[in-house]
Design an enzyme around this catalytic site. Structure first.
Site, PDB file in Angstrom:
ATOM      1  N   CYS A  82      -5.332   9.630  -8.716  1.00 28.01           N
ATOM      2  CA  CYS A  82      -6.474  10.514  -8.970  1.00 28.01           C
ATOM      3  C   CYS A  82      -7.625  10.300  -7.991  1.00 28.01           C
ATOM      4  O   CYS A  82      -8.088  11.241  -7.339  1.00 28.01           O
ATOM      5  CB  CYS A  82      -6.996  10.303 -10.391  1.00 28.01           C
ATOM      6  SG  CYS A  82      -5.791  10.578 -11.693  1.00 28.01           S
ATOM      7  N   HIS A 135     -14.638  10.390 -11.192  1.00 29.28           N
ATOM      8  CA  HIS A 135     -13.672   9.334 -10.844  1.00 29.28           C
ATOM      9  C   HIS A 135     -13.807   8.854  -9.404  1.00 29.28           C
ATOM     10  O   HIS A 135     -12.836   8.436  -8.779  1.00 29.28           O
ATOM     11  CB  HIS A 135     -12.241   9.794 -11.118  1.00 29.28           C
ATOM     12  CG  HIS A 135     -11.350   8.657 -11.543  1.00 29.28           C
ATOM     13  ND1 HIS A 135      -9.976   8.762 -11.626  1.00 29.28           N
ATOM     14  CD2 HIS A 135     -11.633   7.377 -11.913  1.00 29.28           C
ATOM     15  CE1 HIS A 135      -9.449   7.620 -12.016  1.00 29.28           C
ATOM     16  NE2 HIS A 135     -10.432   6.762 -12.202  1.00 29.28           N
TER      17      HIS A 135
END
Length: 501
Positions: A78, A134
């Site tokens: 990710c 993130h």
């Protein structure tokens, strides 16, 4: 055996050339929707949908109205994919090579990086992000200090919602993860905890805020950049109660149906605001499926590999671009394109700045996606797992420098006796190694490797948590440090000889 590095140098400097007036005058609204851990074979238009028990009519319609890519390449996890999207650079350069595991660590995207949001802001765009970041937890690495005017969402990954439910969990060891909202120049506000009770409602709130933003700014004189990094279909793939049991294929199928619905809500808002023709929409996934809730996980179509590998099932995901009247509708391409390419492509379209003081790995694909040329401007890519150089893709071939275990119950990397090679068109599952019969493939595979080494020597690498480039050397599989130095010296010597001719 190798082409000289001149092409590499020209590519890096050409991206900084002045843009045409025509390109600079085209400043569409830009909406990027990024799903989380969605497999290549999940949407109906990619072979999934109703055959997986989870129809995806809105994603399928978007593909019919735009250009669909079947060889779109992302990173193995990710955080690296989101870093590449934001910077146009391989995450190995930015110190963002792994998904950030828990809040509190001083890692993420350095403020030294020039982000997609900063580039668009410099071109007069309003910028907003609703959803998953993130790319860091400390304030200077959060969205409001990386080019975004406003943010609602969370800086970590969705699996934190599970933590407090885990057997033996010790609350004193882990700060309660929360949702956040704020505006640039203001106070970032911590909201309610992000836990299992909140998890099913995250994407309904992302969609609500995205629709409200579109309605609020549809008639503005300034264009907007809206980045929507969804939480679905990342585990725990807990659907909104309205979608529970809708698929008959478990929680993942229900979450997939909800995800398609949320995408549809955003597309409907664009349409109802009357700005479809003036809005460039990109839909993609950050990587392929994870294995956490197997067998109720995403599907990677004909490919093997899960999150964390560089097999095609992990790094090849859906991607669609729609811009009515500009991007040819109902077209499909299997040419190689990378998530790194989004930054320079959008910069060219809007007349934005591409930095010339660092290595840029993205390639301008504007002429390709606007139908002005039939093929991609890219024919090769490098793939890393963490800081390990794993493989190179060239045309229809994939050449591995490290081995890996892509199966559902295996998570391992192995040193190889010799490189492996696969023809992805004939062998999409990457089962049949043809390297020994085709050693010539080392030439196109190693060319981008040595270009990368040369760029590190020039521009350096940022360490995880670092502020700016500080490492100016790297290693390459099958080459000792002395042999790599000798090889690079020979390449530079040949380059000097060629330059004098």
């Amino acid at each position: 055996m190798l082409r000289t590095i001149r092409f590499f140098l020209l590519t890096f400097f050409m991206v900084a050339c002045p843009l045409s007036v025509a390109a600079a005058e085209q400043r569409p609204n830009i909406v990027i929707m990024l799903s989380d851990n969605l497999g290549f074979g999940d949407p109906g238009v990619y072979g999934g949908g109703i055959t997986r028990g989870a129809p995806t009519p809105h994603i399928d319609q978007l593909a019919a109205e735009g250009m669909r890519f079947t060889n779109f390449n992302v990173e193995a996890e990710c955080t690296p994919s989101r870093s590449a999207l934001m910077t146009g650079r391989m995450p190995i350069r930015s110190g963002t090579t792994r998904a950030i595991p828990v809040p509190g660590l001083p890692v993420g995207l350095s403020p030294w990086e020039y982000t997609l949001a900063e580039m668009l802001s410099d071109r007069g765009y309003r910028t907003a992000i609703f959803g998953k970041w993130h790319l860091g937890y400390v304030p200077e690495r959060l969205p409001l200090n990386q080019g975004f005017d406003e943010w609602w969402g969370f800086p970590f990954s969705t699996d934190v919602a599970w933590y407090r439910e885990a057997v033996g969990f010790e609350p004193s060891l882990f700060q309660v993860p929360r949702l956040y909202q704020g505006r640039k120049g203001g106070q970032l506000q911590a909201l309610e905890p992000y836990d299992a009770s909140v998890r099913p409602f995250i994407d309904s709130r992302i969609a609500e805020k995205s629709v409200a933003y579109i309605n609020a700014h549809a008639e503005d004189e300034k264009p907007f950049f809206l980045y929507i990094p969804w939480s679905l279909v990342h585990h725990p793939s807990s659907p909104h109660p309205d979608f529970a049991g809708k698929s008959g294929a478990g929680r993942y199928g229900d979450a997939m149906i909800e995800h398609d619905h949320r995408v549809g809500q955003v597309l409907a808002a664009i349409r109802e605001a009357g700005i479809e023709d003036h809005t460039l929409v990109i839909y993609a996934s950050d990587n392929g499926p994870d294995r956490a809730e197997y067998p109720y996980v995403g599907n990677s179509g004909p490919y093997r590999g899960y999150l964390g590998t560089v097999h095609e099932g992990s790094i090849r995901t859906p991607m669609v671009i729609r811009w009515p009247g500009q991007v040819p509708a109902d077209t499909v391409s299997n040419d190689i394109i990378s998530i790194n390419d989004i930054f320079p492509t959008l910069a060219t379209i809007v007349g934005g700045r591409i930095p010339d003081d660092r290595a840029m790995d993205g390639v301008d694909q504007s002429a390709f996606i606007l139908g002005r040329q039939p093929e991609s401007n890219r024919e090769s890519l490098l793939f890393f797992a963490g800081e390990r150089l794993m493989a190179a893709k060239w045309r229809q071939f994939k050449i591995y420098f490290y081995g890996e275990s892509p199966e559902i119950d295996q998570r391992a990397y192995q040193e190889l006796w010799a490189p492996e090679a696969y023809n992805l068109e004939l062998d999409p599952g990457e089962y049949h190694d043809l390297a020994l019969q085709n050693l010539w493939l080392l030439s196109p595979a190693l060319r981008p490797v040595f270009e990368y080494v040369h760029s590190v020597q020039q521009y350096g690498l940022i360490l995880p948590g670092g502020s700016e480039p500080e490492i100016f050397e790297t290693s390459v599989p099958f080459f000792s440090d002395p042999s790599l130095a000798a090889t690079m010296s020979a390449i530079k010597q040949q380059e000097s000889i060629n330059a004098k001719k």
